[in-house]
Design an enzyme around this catalytic site. Structure first.
Site, short mmCIF file in Angstrom:
data_model
loop_
_atom_site.label_atom_id
_atom_site.label_comp_id
_atom_site.label_asym_id
_atom_site.label_seq_id
_atom_site.Cartn_x
_atom_site.Cartn_y
_atom_site.Cartn_z
N ASP A 57 -4.19 3.67 2.38
CA ASP A 57 -5.58 3.49 2.63
C ASP A 57 -6.04 2.12 2.96
OD1 ASP A 57 -5.03 2.18 0.25
OD2 ASP A 57 -6.39 3.27 -1.02
N ASP B 251 -4.61 -10.37 -16.14
CA ASP B 251 -5.44 -11.36 -15.98
C ASP B 251 -6.60 -10.91 -16.65
OD1 ASP B 251 -7.10 -13.27 -14.47
OD2 ASP B 251 -5.96 -12.86 -12.62
N HIS C 125 -3.76 -16.96 -5.68
CA HIS C 125 -4.93 -16.17 -5.12
C HIS C 125 -6.24 -17.20 -4.67
CE1 HIS C 125 -6.14 -16.25 -8.98
NE2 HIS C 125 -7.48 -15.95 -8.82
N ASP D 297 -8.89 -16.35 -17.08
CA ASP D 297 -9.73 -16.77 -16.03
C ASP D 297 -10.72 -17.74 -16.37
OD1 ASP D 297 -10.45 -16.51 -12.79
OD2 ASP D 297 -12.44 -15.81 -14.18
N ASP E 248 0.79 -1.09 -0.02
CA ASP E 248 0.05 0.05 -0.08
C ASP E 248 0.79 1.28 -0.11
OD1 ASP E 248 -1.88 1.87 0.58
OD2 ASP E 248 -2.14 1.44 2.56
N ASP F 187 -1.60 -1.19 -4.04
CA ASP F 187 -2.05 -0.51 -5.51
C ASP F 187 -0.93 -0.80 -6.30
OD1 ASP F 187 -0.03 1.35 -4.24
OD2 ASP F 187 -1.88 2.04 -2.78
N ASN G 75 -0.33 4.57 -0.55
CA ASN G 75 -1.00 5.70 -0.06
C ASN G 75 -1.93 5.60 1.34
OD1 ASN G 75 -2.96 4.26 -0.94
ND2 ASN G 75 -3.91 5.54 -2.47
#
Length: 554
Positions: A25, A98, A325, A199, A21, A29, A23
């Site tokens: 939040d 993806d 994932h 996918d 991360d 990203d 930034n």
């Protein structure tokens, strides 16, 4: 066999939401990935695969796309992606996107139009059917639980969604849909993308009679997986898009066995570079998500070997992976995430990099990250896990404690917890509470610690990748299983033009002695790598330590 860059590559998979991360939040990203390019280069990988970063309402963490040509606000901008692509290419790293084209989000422009009326020009972009006696058109079940059909009161029809109801399936029978998708794919290829992971791509062709499916398992899959026109559609797509580029294509193909796989990856057929098989990461399910069963190495060896031989004999290629994932952490599943965490993580990494195929490393695998244990059913974020848990609650046959144990073992959330960069608060992933719970073992398992240790899982992965680049036998050597019946040790040869590679892997937490005298006629071999801090002399009757891995060159 034809040489290709994607056969020789090692691919690193990034789940952007959980990688880094930048930034503050709590969500990873694109600029967070940019910050870690030095790390990727240090590891030695050749390509980076990004999970979906397209504009999406995030019902299924980006696999529900509302705009294929825009970037999700949480992840940054198209300029950020272009900068990432440029920086990767400057270091000779490829970028793989993806591609989710079996379905879109229900917030995609096409579907919003499609849902307006039966005579809308976009109606036939999706699969709409009348119900039967006030019930859905058939009994097919969704991957995420429940029916695949969602009733739309406005038009008095049902639409098909093999996944979430917010992920309506595209109608590939409609040539306009296919042409729109091909145009989008070429837009990305022209932008400089080096390939795609596609996918659930073998679900795009459905039996157009839409008959009821057999009860048990995922009801109906025999009618929507590997359908009647799937290879026709894929060959048409390949001819009109990626086969005109030097691109890598990886087809994700549930419900594909080794015989069906050949149709997708045999070089002469020009469909995909490789596929993502499932049998080796699902053989412990024994028929149902909630069934946790003891597995045996012999079964895993047989599965891996059958695939290796079949693809080898038919000029086909595959991806090599244990983690991604969608899968729990492999060291917690097929290794030992306690006493022998480092040893078993290295041993499993050895298997990953020495079979015939292209290795895929999932973020955190290279430091031996483990499964997380949630304390409450409410902690699970994953839509698939929540769907299965709802089904189990409705059956009412299990206690909450039993369901929690199963979910902690199976859940895709295990792979989606934030990357462990250091031992600071939130593991250096962010300076605020992350979007999903952290694994509390990050002070012990993190990148900073691994980089400082000579005996780390990271350093071992570095060596594996470097050896693979140095010796062509790792990539192009033929596979041959040894000691097929051994219940504890997975041993095999890779036979190359210049030299041969002997791999010994102890999957047991006990010392094991093996005898290769009837399998090999060699007197000496060079130790390339082992996962303990000693240099064992070569022997055809070695004793392997718990979870020991050895590689010899001769």
């Amino acid at each position: 066999m034809e040489k290709q860059w994607w056969k020789e590559a090692v691919v690193y998979q990034i789940y952007p939401r959980s990688f880094n991360d930048s930034n503050g939040d709590g969500i990873g990203d694109l600029r967070g990935i940019i910050e870690k390019i030095d790390y990727l280069e240090q590891l030695g990988v050749d390509a980076v695969w990004l999970n979906p970063i397209y504009k999406s309402p995030n019902d299924d963490n980006g696999y529900d796309i509302s705009d294929y040509r825009a970037i999700m606000d949480e992840f940054g901008t198209m300029e950020d992606l272009e900068e990432l692509m440029s920086l990767l290419k400057a270091r000779d790293m490829k970028i793989i996107m993806d591609l989710v084209i079996n379905h879109t989000s229900d917030e995609h422009y096409w579907f919003k139009e499609s849902a307006k009326s039966k005579d809308n020009p976009y109606r036939d972009y999706y699969v709409w059917k009348d119900g039967k006696n006030a019930s859905p058109p058939n009994n097919w079940k969704s991957f995420f639980g429940g029916s695949v059909w969602e009733y739309d009161k406005k038009t008095d029809q049902y639409y098909l969604h093999l996944f979430s109801k917010k992920q309506p399936d595209l109608n590939w029978e409609n040539k306009k849909v296919r042409e729109e998708l091909y145009e989008m794919i070429n837009w990305w290829l022209e932008k400089g993308i080096d390939g795609f992971r596609l996918d659930v791509i073998n679900l795009i062709s459905k039996n157009q009679d839409f008959p009821d499916g057999k009860e048990g398992g995922l009801c109906g899959h025999e009618h929507f997986a590997n359908g009647p026109r799937v290879h026709e559609f894929i060959q048409e797509m390949a001819e009109n898009t990626y086969n005109n580029y030097d691109a890598m294509t990886v087809g994700e193909t549930p419900f594909v066995d080794k015989d069906e796989a050949i149709k997708f990856v045999k070089e002469e057929r020009q469909e995909f570079s490789m596929i993502i098989p499932f049998e080796h990461v699902e053989f412990d399910k024994k028929g149902a998500w909630e069934n946790i069963s003891q597995w045996e190495l012999k079964e895993l060896k047989d599965l891996m070997t059958e695939w290796q031989y079949k693809l080898q004999q038919n000029n086909g290629w595959t991806s090599l992976y244990f983690c991604n994932h969608d899968q729990p952490r492999i060291v917690s599943r097929y290794g030992d995430d306690g006493k022998y965490r480092k040893e078993s993580a290295k041993m499993l990494g050895t298997l990953l990099h020495t079979l015939r195929g292209t290795p895929f490393i999932y973020q955190g695998e290279e430091i031996g990250m483990t499964n997380i244990s949630f304390n409450s059913l409410a902690d699970f974020d994953d839509i698939e896990t929540r769907g299965y848990l709802n089904d189990l609650k409705e059956k009412g046959e299990m206690s909450k404690e039993e369901m929690l144990e199963i979910a902690n073992y199976r859940s895709r959330d295990n792979a989606r917890t934030p990357m462990h960069w250091d031992d600071s608060k939130f593991a250096g992933f962010s300076n605020v509470e992350p979007w999903i719970k952290m694994n509390d073992n990050y002070p012990e398992i993190n990148v900073e610690k691994d980089l400082q240790s000579e005996d780390s899982v990271f350093k071992y992965y570095q060596q594996l990748i470097a050896l693979r680049k140095e010796y062509p036998v790792f990539v192009y050597g033929k596979y041959k299983l040894l000691l097929e019946a051994d219940p504890n040790v997975y041993t095999y040869l890779r036979e190359g033009e210049e030299n041969n590679l002997l791999v010994m892997l102890n999957f047991s937490d006990q010392p094991v002695k093996i005898d290769l005298q009837n399998e090999l006629e060699i007197e000496n071999a060079e130790l390339l790598l082992n996962n303990y801090n000693y240099e064992p002399e070569f022997s055809l009757e070695p004793q392997l330590k718990p979870y020991e891995a050895r590689m010899y060159l001769f």
